[in-house]
Write a protein that holds these residues in place. Structure first.
Motif, PDB file in Angstrom:
ATOM      1  N   MET A   1      45.238  41.586  35.700  1.00  0.00           N
ATOM      2  CA  MET A   1      45.530  42.546  36.742  1.00  0.00           C
ATOM      3  C   MET A   1      44.328  43.457  36.958  1.00  0.00           C
ATOM      4  SD  MET A   1      48.538  45.347  36.769  1.00  0.00           S
ATOM      5  CE  MET A   1      48.198  46.888  37.539  1.00  0.00           C
ATOM      6  N   HIS A   2      43.987  43.692  38.211  1.00  0.00           N
ATOM      7  CA  HIS A   2      42.894  44.595  38.548  1.00  0.00           C
ATOM      8  C   HIS A   2      43.385  46.029  38.553  1.00  0.00           C
ATOM      9  CE1 HIS A   2      41.200  41.033  41.000  1.00  0.00           C
ATOM     10  NE2 HIS A   2      40.649  41.064  39.829  1.00  0.00           N
ATOM     11  N   LEU A   3      42.571  46.941  38.053  1.00  0.00           N
ATOM     12  CA  LEU A   3      42.910  48.356  38.159  1.00  0.00           C
ATOM     13  C   LEU A   3      42.617  48.867  39.567  1.00  0.00           C
ATOM     14  CD1 LEU A   3      41.636  49.729  34.752  1.00  0.00           C
ATOM     15  CD2 LEU A   3      43.976  49.219  35.441  1.00  0.00           C
ATOM     16  N   TRP A   4      41.628  48.269  40.198  1.00  0.00           N
ATOM     17  CA  TRP A   4      41.230  48.625  41.553  1.00  0.00           C
ATOM     18  C   TRP A   4      41.888  47.635  42.513  1.00  0.00           C
ATOM     19  CZ3 TRP A   4      38.900  53.042  42.296  1.00  0.00           C
ATOM     20  CH2 TRP A   4      38.284  53.303  43.509  1.00  0.00           C
ATOM     21  N   PRO A   5      42.396  48.079  43.674  1.00  0.00           N
ATOM     22  CA  PRO A   5      43.052  47.143  44.599  1.00  0.00           C
ATOM     23  C   PRO A   5      42.077  46.080  45.114  1.00  0.00           C
ATOM     24  CG  PRO A   5      43.469  49.417  45.261  1.00  0.00           C
ATOM     25  CD  PRO A   5      42.464  49.454  44.164  1.00  0.00           C
ATOM     26  N   ALA A   6      42.277  44.851  44.707  1.00  0.00           N
ATOM     27  CA  ALA A   6      41.447  43.733  45.151  1.00  0.00           C
ATOM     28  C   ALA A   6      42.176  42.437  44.832  1.00  0.00           C
ATOM     29  CB  ALA A   6      40.094  43.751  44.454  1.00  0.00           C
ATOM     30  N   LYS A   7      41.908  41.429  45.633  1.00  0.00           N
ATOM     31  CA  LYS A   7      42.467  40.092  45.403  1.00  0.00           C
ATOM     32  C   LYS A   7      41.372  39.086  45.720  1.00  0.00           C
ATOM     33  CE  LYS A   7      47.039  41.220  45.363  1.00  0.00           C
ATOM     34  NZ  LYS A   7      48.031  40.874  44.430  1.00  0.00           N
ATOM     35  N   SER A   8      41.418  37.954  45.023  1.00  0.00           N
ATOM     36  CA  SER A   8      40.518  36.853  45.357  1.00  0.00           C
ATOM     37  C   SER A   8      41.291  35.556  45.200  1.00  0.00           C
ATOM     38  CB  SER A   8      39.270  36.865  44.483  1.00  0.00           C
ATOM     39  OG  SER A   8      39.607  36.698  43.140  1.00  0.00           O
ATOM     40  N   GLU A   9      40.957  34.602  46.045  1.00  0.00           N
ATOM     41  CA  GLU A   9      41.639  33.313  45.993  1.00  0.00           C
ATOM     42  C   GLU A   9      40.776  32.248  46.644  1.00  0.00           C
ATOM     43  OE1 GLU A   9      44.747  33.121  49.508  1.00  0.00           O
ATOM     44  OE2 GLU A   9      44.965  35.003  48.417  1.00  0.00           O
ATOM     45  N   MET A  10      41.120  31.006  46.341  1.00  0.00           N
ATOM     46  CA  MET A  10      40.470  29.854  46.962  1.00  0.00           C
ATOM     47  C   MET A  10      41.522  29.148  47.797  1.00  0.00           C
ATOM     48  SD  MET A  10      38.240  28.476  43.770  1.00  0.00           S
ATOM     49  CE  MET A  10      37.037  27.519  44.621  1.00  0.00           C
ATOM     50  N   PHE A  11      41.098  28.691  48.954  1.00  0.00           N
ATOM     51  CA  PHE A  11      42.021  28.074  49.898  1.00  0.00           C
ATOM     52  C   PHE A  11      41.405  26.768  50.382  1.00  0.00           C
ATOM     53  CE2 PHE A  11      43.157  27.656  54.441  1.00  0.00           C
ATOM     54  CZ  PHE A  11      44.506  27.388  54.284  1.00  0.00           C
ATOM     55  N   LEU A  12      42.184  25.705  50.359  1.00  0.00           N
ATOM     56  CA  LEU A  12      41.722  24.408  50.845  1.00  0.00           C
ATOM     57  C   LEU A  12      42.237  24.226  52.261  1.00  0.00           C
ATOM     58  CD1 LEU A  12      40.199  21.824  50.211  1.00  0.00           C
ATOM     59  CD2 LEU A  12      42.322  20.882  49.316  1.00  0.00           C
TER      60      LEU A  12
END
Length: 161
Positions: A1-12
């Motif tokens: 879990m990030h303490l700072w608001p952020a998301k990362s993902e990979m998309f095909l």
């Protein structure tokens, strides 16, 4: 879990890199674009862009177009890798740098208020109150970012998916 608001993902994506770039260029209003010259004072249709930002040959940095200000709107950075039969899109969702700077200032200010209260031997409520405000602010930031993230992600997936 990030303490700072952020998301990362990979998309095909089933689309090729060139098709994704073409779609993005149609739906992203360039940052330096001044649309005032295209509007008259009469009632005309608004620009039909889904996002603001930059699109390059292998990536983009965009944010969703909104009708009212939203400080927690994510900045979406993407890199596109692939060919004609399909592409891998790496996405990073995060807060704008100016919002991060403000939040850092806010956190430091609340911690300073608590520290001053401790040094002055104030009562416990005076010490804890800024920390309660800080925790409530953090919960608000996380929830508002999460809502904006899901809305922006849904629009982006409709565009490149």
């Amino acid at each position: 879990m990030h303490l700072w608001p952020a998301k990362s993902e990979m998309f095909l994506s089933p689309h090729g890199q060139e098709e994704i770039i073409r779609r993005m260029r149609l739906a992203v209003k360039p940052v330096k674009f001044q649309s005032f010259q295209n509007r008259s004072l009469e009632s005309t249709e608004e620009d039909a862009f889904l996002f603001n930002g930059k699109v390059s040959a292998n990536g983009f940095a965009i944010s969703q177009v909104v009708s009212r200000p939203n400080n927690f709107l994510p900045l979406i950075k993407g890199r596109i890798e692939g060919g004609d039969s399909g592409s891998l899109v790496n996405l990073e969702f995060g807060l704008f740098p100016s919002i991060k700077y403000f939040l850092i200032f806010w956190i430091l200010l609340m911690l300073l208020f608590s520290t001053i209260s401790i040094v002055q031997n104030d009562d416990i409520l005076t010490i804890i109150f800024p920390l309660i405000i800080l925790l409530a602010s953090y919960a608000l930031i996380i929830s508002r970012f999460k809502d904006a993230y899901y809305k922006s992600r849904r629009e982006l997936m409709r565009l490149i998916g």
